[in-house]
Design a protein around this motif. Structure first.
Motif, PDB file in Angstrom:
ATOM      1  N   UNK A 171       1.774  -4.871  12.596  1.00 22.47           N
ATOM      2  CA  UNK A 171       2.775  -5.257  11.608  1.00 22.47           C
ATOM      3  C   UNK A 171       4.020  -5.779  12.322  1.00 22.47           C
ATOM      4  N   UNK A 172       4.640  -6.828  11.777  1.00 21.54           N
ATOM      5  CA  UNK A 172       5.805  -7.416  12.440  1.00 21.54           C
ATOM      6  C   UNK A 172       6.971  -6.423  12.506  1.00 21.54           C
ATOM      7  N   UNK A 173       7.899  -6.682  13.422  1.00 26.00           N
ATOM      8  CA  UNK A 173       8.982  -5.731  13.699  1.00 26.00           C
ATOM      9  C   UNK A 173       9.824  -5.437  12.458  1.00 26.00           C
ATOM     10  N   UNK A 174      10.117  -6.472  11.657  1.00 26.32           N
ATOM     11  CA  UNK A 174      10.959  -6.263  10.465  1.00 26.32           C
ATOM     12  C   UNK A 174      10.265  -5.324   9.484  1.00 26.32           C
ATOM     13  N   UNK A 175       8.956  -5.524   9.302  1.00 26.36           N
ATOM     14  CA  UNK A 175       8.229  -4.651   8.377  1.00 26.36           C
ATOM     15  C   UNK A 175       8.134  -3.229   8.937  1.00 26.36           C
ATOM     16  N   UNK A 176       8.038  -3.114  10.271  1.00 28.05           N
ATOM     17  CA  UNK A 176       8.001  -1.769  10.876  1.00 28.05           C
ATOM     18  C   UNK A 176       9.297  -1.018  10.582  1.00 28.05           C
ATOM     19  N   UNK A 177      10.423  -1.729  10.691  1.00 31.95           N
ATOM     20  CA  UNK A 177      11.719  -1.098  10.397  1.00 31.95           C
ATOM     21  C   UNK A 177      11.772  -0.710   8.912  1.00 31.95           C
ATOM     22  N   UNK A 178      11.289  -1.605   8.049  1.00 34.39           N
ATOM     23  CA  UNK A 178      11.297  -1.326   6.609  1.00 34.39           C
ATOM     24  C   UNK A 178      10.447  -0.092   6.308  1.00 34.39           C
ATOM     25  N   UNK A 179       9.311  -0.009   6.990  1.00 31.68           N
ATOM     26  CA  UNK A 179       8.430   1.147   6.872  1.00 31.68           C
ATOM     27  C   UNK A 179       9.131   2.445   7.213  1.00 31.68           C
ATOM     28  N   UNK A 180       9.796   2.405   8.374  1.00 32.14           N
ATOM     29  CA  UNK A 180      10.473   3.613   8.860  1.00 32.14           C
ATOM     30  C   UNK A 180      11.536   4.047   7.850  1.00 32.14           C
ATOM     31  N   UNK A 181      12.246   3.064   7.277  1.00 27.79           N
ATOM     32  CA  UNK A 181      13.298   3.402   6.309  1.00 27.79           C
ATOM     33  C   UNK A 181      12.689   4.029   5.054  1.00 27.79           C
ATOM     34  N   UNK A 182      11.571   3.459   4.580  1.00 30.79           N
ATOM     35  CA  UNK A 182      10.923   3.992   3.371  1.00 30.79           C
ATOM     36  C   UNK A 182      10.443   5.420   3.621  1.00 30.79           C
ATOM     37  N   UNK A 183       9.787   5.619   4.765  1.00 34.55           N
ATOM     38  CA  UNK A 183       9.280   6.970   5.072  1.00 34.55           C
ATOM     39  C   UNK A 183      10.427   7.949   5.272  1.00 34.55           C
ATOM     40  N   UNK A 184      11.514   7.465   5.878  1.00 36.67           N
ATOM     41  CA  UNK A 184      12.683   8.327   6.072  1.00 36.67           C
ATOM     42  C   UNK A 184      13.246   8.796   4.734  1.00 36.67           C
ATOM     43  N   UNK A 227       0.835  -1.218   0.000  1.00 36.22           N
ATOM     44  CA  UNK A 227       0.000   0.000   0.000  1.00 36.22           C
ATOM     45  C   UNK A 227       0.860   1.256   0.000  1.00 36.22           C
ATOM     46  N   UNK A 228       1.980   1.205   0.704  1.00 37.71           N
ATOM     47  CA  UNK A 228       2.898   2.354   0.673  1.00 37.71           C
ATOM     48  C   UNK A 228       3.458   2.516  -0.734  1.00 37.71           C
ATOM     49  N   UNK A 229       3.833   1.383  -1.355  1.00 37.83           N
ATOM     50  CA  UNK A 229       4.370   1.449  -2.719  1.00 37.83           C
ATOM     51  C   UNK A 229       3.327   2.043  -3.662  1.00 37.83           C
ATOM     52  N   UNK A 230       2.047   1.657  -3.465  1.00 35.80           N
ATOM     53  CA  UNK A 230       0.985   2.201  -4.317  1.00 35.80           C
ATOM     54  C   UNK A 230       0.933   3.726  -4.191  1.00 35.80           C
ATOM     55  N   UNK A 231       1.024   4.207  -2.942  1.00 38.87           N
ATOM     56  CA  UNK A 231       0.997   5.665  -2.729  1.00 38.87           C
ATOM     57  C   UNK A 231       2.247   6.315  -3.328  1.00 38.87           C
ATOM     58  N   UNK A 232       3.413   5.679  -3.144  1.00 41.29           N
ATOM     59  CA  UNK A 232       4.660   6.266  -3.649  1.00 41.29           C
ATOM     60  C   UNK A 232       4.696   6.293  -5.169  1.00 41.29           C
ATOM     61  N   UNK A 233       4.056   5.297  -5.812  1.00 46.46           N
ATOM     62  CA  UNK A 233       4.075   5.212  -7.272  1.00 46.46           C
ATOM     63  C   UNK A 233       3.445   6.449  -7.909  1.00 46.46           C
ATOM     64  N   UNK A 234       2.530   7.091  -7.204  1.00 47.75           N
ATOM     65  CA  UNK A 234       1.901   8.309  -7.711  1.00 47.75           C
ATOM     66  C   UNK A 234       2.793   9.537  -7.552  1.00 47.75           C
ATOM     67  N   UNK A 235       4.007   9.332  -7.005  1.00 46.42           N
ATOM     68  CA  UNK A 235       4.972  10.423  -6.782  1.00 46.42           C
ATOM     69  C   UNK A 235       4.300  11.610  -6.084  1.00 46.42           C
ATOM     70  N   UNK A 236       3.742  11.357  -4.883  1.00 48.31           N
ATOM     71  CA  UNK A 236       3.021  12.436  -4.185  1.00 48.31           C
ATOM     72  C   UNK A 236       3.981  13.401  -3.486  1.00 48.31           C
ATOM     73  N   UNK A 237       3.472  14.571  -3.148  1.00 47.90           N
ATOM     74  CA  UNK A 237       4.231  15.519  -2.321  1.00 47.90           C
ATOM     75  C   UNK A 237       3.904  15.296  -0.849  1.00 47.90           C
ATOM     76  N   UNK A 238       2.697  14.789  -0.591  1.00 46.87           N
ATOM     77  CA  UNK A 238       2.244  14.528   0.783  1.00 46.87           C
ATOM     78  C   UNK A 238       1.797  13.075   0.882  1.00 46.87           C
ATOM     79  N   UNK A 239       2.312  12.383   1.890  1.00 42.24           N
ATOM     80  CA  UNK A 239       1.855  11.019   2.180  1.00 42.24           C
ATOM     81  C   UNK A 239       1.012  11.077   3.442  1.00 42.24           C
TER      82      UNK A 239
END
Ligand SMILES: Nc1ncnc2c1ncn2[C@@H]1O[C@H](COP(=O)(O)OP(=O)(O)OP(=O)(O)O)[C@@H](O)[C@H]1O
Length: 259
Positions: A169-182, A148-160
């Motif tokens: 969400x499991x810990x590994x995915x939470x870390x992956x999330x934080x890295x993507x948002x960072x 779902x994050x990838x879907x939002x990012x694919x639109x190249x938004x200015x605001x997420x």
């Protein structure tokens, strides 16, 4: 410039006040977390900002334009809490992410190389490019959230805008999330997210807005959960180099277990 400005926002459901006199801003490039207990009105607030729930009072501006006149929705990428229960159509990961390009390319124009590139780049960013042809239903909950994050990012938004992106969400995915948002924030993106608990997202947050009973109870640095110092295992060895942060209960234990 403010990306989101809410002034004296009020929302009612069937005559019941769910949000009252809510005012806050998200500036360009800021990462803002809306925190609060279950039922405090966090999701209603983001859904109202996105135009999914009508205002009963007050005003909302998006990118400096009154929400009612705002048309460039492609500038906003929305990540809902969950992929829907499903329509029975087994969409692939690639198809779900490609749907994030629709607002950019218009629904009647076929996908071009730029669209396909954006889909692959977004999937690479969330670490799921190797799953592009798999049905989303074969992914774990955390991987579905990353889709779902990838879907939002694919639109190249200015605001997420993300509604409890790491809940359940499991810990590994939470870390992956934080890295993507960072990485999104480093590229100058603005983020507004609803959270029950911040976990690994905490270092990214520039400002916390705590909603309590439909009102803004606090706005400022991320508050420490109440009772933090009394928690078992907290040995109190941290140097008090930084000023103490306000202790506001942002992670109460009233959350129902996920089904
Ligand atoms: N569509 C709706 N119709 C009527 N009442 C609603 C609706 N959606 C939410 N509410 C009520 O509005 C209040 C705020 O709900 P909201 O979902 O915004 O809270 P929340 O802080 O996001 O909670 P959670 O952390 O559980 O998601 C709650 O009392 C909820 O029951």
């Amino acid at each position: 410039m403010s990306v989101v400005a809410v002034r004296h926002g009020a929302v009612t459901y069937g005559g019941r006040h769910v949000l009252r006199d809510v005012s806050f801003e998200v500036a360009t490039g800021q990462v803002v977390a809306i925190l609060g207990a279950n039922g405090s009105g966090k999701s209603t607030l983001v859904r109202t900002i996105l135009g999914l729930v009508p205002l009963a009072g007050g005003e909302i501006d998006l990118f400096g334009t009154p929400r009612a006149r705002f048309r460039t929705w492609a500038r906003i990428g929305y990540v809902p809490q969950r992929i829907g229960a499903g329509s029975g159509v087994p969409a692939t990961v690639g198809e779900v992410v490609a749907s994030g390009r629709l607002a950019r390319r218009g629904i009647f124009r076929p996908a071009r190389a730029a669209d396909r590139d954006a889909v692959r780049a977004a999937l690479e960013d969330v670490g799921l490019l190797d799953r592009i042809n798999d049905p989303v239903t074969t992914l774990s909950g955390g991987q579905q959230q990353r889709t779902l994050i990838a879907r939002a990012l694919a639109g190249r938004p200015d605001l997420l805008v993300l509604d409890e992106p790491t809940a359940g969400v499991d810990a590994a995915s939470q870390e992956a999330f934080a890295a993507v948002l960072g990485r999104f924030a480093e590229r100058g993106g603005t983020i507004l997210l609803v959270a029950h608990e911040l976990g690994p997202l905490e270092p990214l947050i520039d400002k916390a807005v705590v909603v309590h009973d439909g009102r803004i109870a606090y706005e400022g640095r991320v508050p420490e959960p109440a009772g933090h110092h009394a928690a078992p295992g907290h040995d109190h060895v941290h140097p008090h180099a930084e000023p103490e942060r306000p202790a506001i209960c942002v992670a109460p234990t009233d959350r129902l277990p996920a089904n």
